[in-house]
Design an enzyme around this catalytic site. Structure first.
Site, PDB file in Angstrom:
ATOM      1  N   CYS A 196       0.845  -1.196   0.000  1.00 47.38           N
ATOM      2  CA  CYS A 196       0.000   0.000   0.000  1.00 47.38           C
ATOM      3  C   CYS A 196       0.876   1.240   0.000  1.00 47.38           C
ATOM      4  CB  CYS A 196      -0.874  -0.014   1.243  1.00 47.38           C
ATOM      5  SG  CYS A 196      -2.011   1.364   1.341  1.00 47.38           S
ATOM      6  N   HIS A 245      -9.558  -4.024   0.481  1.00 47.95           N
ATOM      7  CA  HIS A 245      -8.428  -3.205   0.944  1.00 47.95           C
ATOM      8  C   HIS A 245      -8.848  -1.722   0.968  1.00 47.95           C
ATOM      9  CE1 HIS A 245      -3.911  -2.243   0.746  1.00 47.95           C
ATOM     10  NE2 HIS A 245      -4.486  -1.068   0.544  1.00 47.95           N
ATOM     11  N   GLU A 246      -9.504  -1.257  -0.117  1.00 47.96           N
ATOM     12  CA  GLU A 246      -9.891   0.160  -0.210  1.00 47.96           C
ATOM     13  C   GLU A 246     -11.020   0.494   0.762  1.00 47.96           C
ATOM     14  OE1 GLU A 246      -7.898   2.071  -1.605  1.00 47.96           O
ATOM     15  OE2 GLU A 246      -6.816   0.617  -2.830  1.00 47.96           O
ATOM     16  N   HIS A 269      -9.704   1.162   4.126  1.00 47.39           N
ATOM     17  CA  HIS A 269      -9.154   2.515   4.311  1.00 47.39           C
ATOM     18  C   HIS A 269     -10.231   3.485   4.800  1.00 47.39           C
ATOM     19  CE1 HIS A 269      -4.996   2.295   3.077  1.00 47.39           C
ATOM     20  NE2 HIS A 269      -5.287   1.743   1.918  1.00 47.39           N
TER      21      HIS A 269
HETATM   22 ZN    ZN Z   1      -4.002   0.906   0.638  1.00 44.70          ZN
END
Ligand code: ZN
Length: 133
Positions: A38, A80-81, A84
């Site tokens: 990342c 993953h996004e 965030h």
């Molecule tokens: Zn990331």
């Protein structure tokens, strides 16, 4: 903004799409383990276990509500996004000290083939210290 046609080897052009207020309304019971890195974690990479498929509900920039199924690598990226948006970075999802690694940029080519026995481990304690400094 997510590349929904991403090729893990980055050999094909992707397709950037925008999803507003995304919500995962279903996740597969089946999981697998895959490599993640990342922009927000620098040289820290790792092996993360995640569901292999999911259903997303979101809004398009045109104001239309949509539901879409994602599988494989694009399901991994979507999770993953979405993490965030909750302030979660992928190392927070790793439960084993052996699965979080230090990888230099020039090693990224060999990393996938050696990920299971990568010699430079980043302990979760070290990650915790790094991410709270
Ligand atoms: Zn990331």
């Amino acid at each position: 903004m997510v590349d929904t046609a991403i090729d893990p080897e980055r050999k094909k052009p992707g397709k950037l799409e925008c999803f507003i207020n995304p919500e995962m309304i279903w996740r597969s019971r089946e999981t697998d383990q895959g490599r993640e890195g990342c922009f927000s974690t620098g040289l820290v990479y790792g092996l993360v276990r995640r569901p292999i498929a999911l259903k997303l509900r979101a809004w398009t920039p045109e104001g239309k509500q949509i539901e879409r199924i994602f599988e494989g690598f694009s399901a991994r990226i979507m999770q993953h996004e979405c993490d965030h948006l909750e302030g979660i970075r992928f190392p927070d999802r790793i439960k084993s000290d052996r699965k979080l690694h230090w990888v230099h940029t020039e090693e990224l080519g060999i990393y996938p083939d050696h990920i299971k026995h990568w010699p430079r481990l980043c302990s979760r304690q070290r990650w915790h210290a790094l991410s709270h400094s």
